[in-house]
Design a protein around this motif. Structure first.
Motif, mmCIF file in Angstrom:
data_model
loop_
_atom_site.group_PDB
_atom_site.id
_atom_site.type_symbol
_atom_site.label_atom_id
_atom_site.label_comp_id
_atom_site.label_asym_id
_atom_site.label_seq_id
_atom_site.Cartn_x
_atom_site.Cartn_y
_atom_site.Cartn_z
ATOM 1 N N SER D 58 0.848 -1.195 0.000
ATOM 2 C CA SER D 58 0.000 0.000 0.000
ATOM 3 C C SER D 58 0.880 1.239 0.000
ATOM 4 C CB SER D 58 -0.899 0.034 1.231
ATOM 5 O OG SER D 58 -0.120 0.306 2.373
ATOM 6 N N LYS D 59 0.252 2.353 -0.162
ATOM 7 C CA LYS D 59 0.966 3.614 -0.156
ATOM 8 C C LYS D 59 1.669 3.819 1.192
ATOM 9 C CE LYS D 59 0.199 8.477 -1.119
ATOM 10 N NZ LYS D 59 -0.680 9.594 -0.739
ATOM 11 N N ALA D 60 0.960 3.485 2.251
ATOM 12 C CA ALA D 60 1.539 3.652 3.584
ATOM 13 C C ALA D 60 2.808 2.816 3.715
ATOM 14 C CB ALA D 60 0.525 3.254 4.651
ATOM 15 N N ASP D 61 2.735 1.588 3.242
ATOM 16 C CA ASP D 61 3.904 0.714 3.311
ATOM 17 C C ASP D 61 5.089 1.332 2.575
ATOM 18 O OD1 ASP D 61 2.472 -1.109 4.710
ATOM 19 O OD2 ASP D 61 3.071 -2.818 3.485
ATOM 20 N N LEU D 62 4.809 1.856 1.422
ATOM 21 C CA LEU D 62 5.876 2.481 0.641
ATOM 22 C C LEU D 62 6.515 3.627 1.423
ATOM 23 C CD1 LEU D 62 7.545 3.297 -1.801
ATOM 24 C CD2 LEU D 62 5.512 4.363 -2.777
ATOM 25 N N PHE D 63 5.683 4.443 2.025
ATOM 26 C CA PHE D 63 6.213 5.618 2.714
ATOM 27 C C PHE D 63 6.965 5.249 3.977
ATOM 28 C CE2 PHE D 63 5.102 9.329 0.422
ATOM 29 C CZ PHE D 63 4.252 8.830 -0.531
ATOM 30 N N ILE D 64 6.487 4.219 4.623
ATOM 31 C CA ILE D 64 7.218 3.748 5.798
ATOM 32 C C ILE D 64 8.620 3.328 5.374
ATOM 33 C CG2 ILE D 64 7.365 1.853 7.462
ATOM 34 C CD1 ILE D 64 4.296 1.985 7.645
ATOM 35 N N GLU D 65 8.673 2.634 4.265
ATOM 36 C CA GLU D 65 9.984 2.151 3.828
ATOM 37 C C GLU D 65 10.864 3.307 3.340
ATOM 38 O OE1 GLU D 65 10.065 -1.633 2.559
ATOM 39 O OE2 GLU D 65 11.934 -1.538 1.442
ATOM 40 N N VAL D 66 10.250 4.276 2.714
ATOM 41 C CA VAL D 66 11.035 5.445 2.298
ATOM 42 C C VAL D 66 11.701 6.066 3.517
ATOM 43 C CG1 VAL D 66 10.863 7.823 1.482
ATOM 44 C CG2 VAL D 66 9.702 6.006 0.248
ATOM 45 N N MET D 67 10.921 6.215 4.558
ATOM 46 C CA MET D 67 11.445 6.833 5.762
ATOM 47 C C MET D 67 12.504 5.940 6.400
ATOM 48 S SD MET D 67 9.016 8.773 8.417
ATOM 49 C CE MET D 67 8.241 7.222 8.778
#
Lengths: 209, 209, 209, 209
Positions: D58-67
């Motif tokens: 999901s988008k959230a997963d992507l952003f967590i990983e970006v961070m």
DNA sequence: CATGAATGAGGCTTCATTCAT
DNA sequence: GATGAATGAAGCCTCATTCAT
């Protein structure tokens, strides 16, 4: 495969765009601007609301294009007539006839382009469209006046009057559907005669002047 | 005293009614239908929104009356001219002149009555209003044709064309405000000439027929 | 009667405005910007969504005011301390203490003003708010440096560091609710000490320099 | 061959994954969370939106990983410094300097990790990330206090203050782009000095205590 | 496997109408 | 009667996610 998809897609894209425009045109013709909400257009086009925004930036953009597209073909045909052979009178008659005949036959173009659009952006486009129509008649008038077919007159005013005259005469008959062909032919002829007379030299000028 | 209060009341009621109509007319003239929300009309009239509903059942009702009232005076004046003395041509000229002059001068009547009102109920009223205007010209045309001033023609079509012609010619010039008196006079004259010519016998009929 | 209504109304208006702001503040504090949708704010405030727009032009406007209001009282109190009596150190300590204590006690101010607001308009207001906070500390620093209490330093950087330091130290403890008073007092003291030390002359400068 | 293909695949998968993360990081750094919609990330990464969902749930997963990814390298470098040789002060100075320098130079890491992410899941990850950063400083502080370099203090609070201090001081300068190297060096130095002083023994304790 | 067209729920905002004061 | 605060349905638009090709 990439090619085929691309071809399919492009076709589909074009088709969607056309479907949206057609749906909007139908709804505007039937119920005016008010009835042509995005949701209704989407439903009429058989797609979701989101799809509309893939092809048009906003509701105003869509309506501007509906109007522009509706009038683009008209302008093409009218210009063909205006720049064609024949006397100025004959060409004016033919131009008015061409427009009114299609307006009475095909999808409700006249209504679409008269419609008060309520969105400022559409209003601007609408004025431009009307001016473009007027310019066609202005060109014919100019030649007619130069050639001595028509008396001297305010060409801008006359052009606007011509557009207004056949537009108004069409709006009435169009709104209540179901006209017989015979009546239509008579109406078209009457409108054309009206417009041609309006810019021609009368036998004796009006008593007022 | 009961009588006097009743009289005062009636006067006040009438006054309120008039103020609402005037406010709505002003707002429509300035910004079109979109700008004339109930709250804006109430503010312009110096009263509360609730008061509007004491005099008008709905927004549509109010706008129908605005249009009807705006055109009622016009019809009165036009009928006076139509039923007055003079040749049909002179009366037609005078009628068109009378309308266009007031449209260009006073509050923007022409716009108000052209405006696509968006509410179905108002649309219906709008068509009726246009027909009433057309009827005035139809009456003049009838007499002119009978009297030999005008050639035989479809009077309904011609009447609609006349209304459309001066209406369209007015809408353009009106939208961009700030006209000089000189230009206005020229425009009015051009429109009147156009309309009179349009229903008169030309020296030689159009080449098409 | 007019007077009483006016008084009642004004009170109510003020009350509504406050209720909206309070509701928005609560929702932001609890779930961040994302949870504070207009519908949710309206529900929390016990009114309809339309009411929100009687008091605030847009969602962004509302949030700007939430932030501004949340910080306005802070600025007032901080300025009072900054301009009050005492050494620069004492005033710096008191200012940080004052802010952190209220942040830990009352509604979640710190979070509200740190929150990344996502709306560009709110971002701009947020930067301004942070600068205003920084300016208070900058003023104290300036006096302290002039008076010899603090060593020369980049006052802008130090002011920003102070704001960031206590802000960050508050955000962590605040998110997981339920702190004991004892812990809070210790935390406040630690933060204050940190900030005061940070701008003071250390016994021996860092080995690096 | 099966082996080789698998290797190629893995490489490609990894490459795609990296490209997505890099694209998301760039977009977040430039325009914040709001500008990093899935479609935009896909476009920036040169692939379709569907591909994103092959690598991230999901988008959230992507952003967590970006961070997480953005901070992972930071943590590595900071830990190297923290566990390296030198006095606690020197290591603290070096750690803050290392982070701030890269934040000001490379892609906007600081902003990415400060950004209020709006998605609850990302918020949780964000808090964890900040705590991890804090832990590095806490480790240095612990050794410094034990070794007598730093006075006794709430290490959690001080660590949080340090993170907050340099973070805040960076956010301001970063937003308005285009800093000269000279200014940057001065800013970095100021921030480092601030943080080191903040945990060191001042010549005379604050007047308050 | 890769694409990107398509979906549709959900958010913000407007405004005609009502009703307690 | 008069007010205008309050309502809430309805409209436009966005964007994460899915799925046919």
């Amino acid at each position: 495969m990439a090619y085929r998809r691309s071809a399919l897609m492009e076709e589909r894209l074009a088709s969607n765009r056309e479907r949206i425009l057609a749906a909007a045109r139908r709804l505007i013709a039937e119920g005016g601007y008010r009835e042509a909400q995005i949701a209704a257009v989407a439903a009429e086009a058989g797609m979701s609301t989101g799809m509309i925004y893939r092809y048009f930036r906003s509701k105003a953009d869509l309506f501007i294009e509906v109007m522009t597209a509706a009038i683009a073909r008209e302008l093409e045909l009218l210009n063909e007539i205006a720049e064609g052979p024949g006397t100025a009178k004959a060409r004016l008659y033919a131009a008015v006839e061409s427009f009114t005949r299609r307006a009475l036959t095909g999808p409700n173009l006249a209504y679409a382009f008269i419609a008060e659009p309520a969105e400022p952006e559409v209003d601007i486009a609408r004025i431009r469209v009307r001016q473009q129509l007027g310019n066609v008649f202005k060109a014919i008038l100019k030649e007619g006046i130069t050639g001595g077919e028509f008396p001297a007159q305010d060409m801008d005013a006359s052009a606007a009057c011509i557009v207004g005259a056949y537009t108004e005469a069409l709006v009435g008959p169009i709104a209540p559907k179901g006209q017989r062909v015979k009546d239509q032919e008579r109406l078209i002829q009457s409108i054309c005669d009206f417009c041609v007379r309006a810019v021609s030299q009368p036998i004796n000028p009006s008593g007022k002047r």
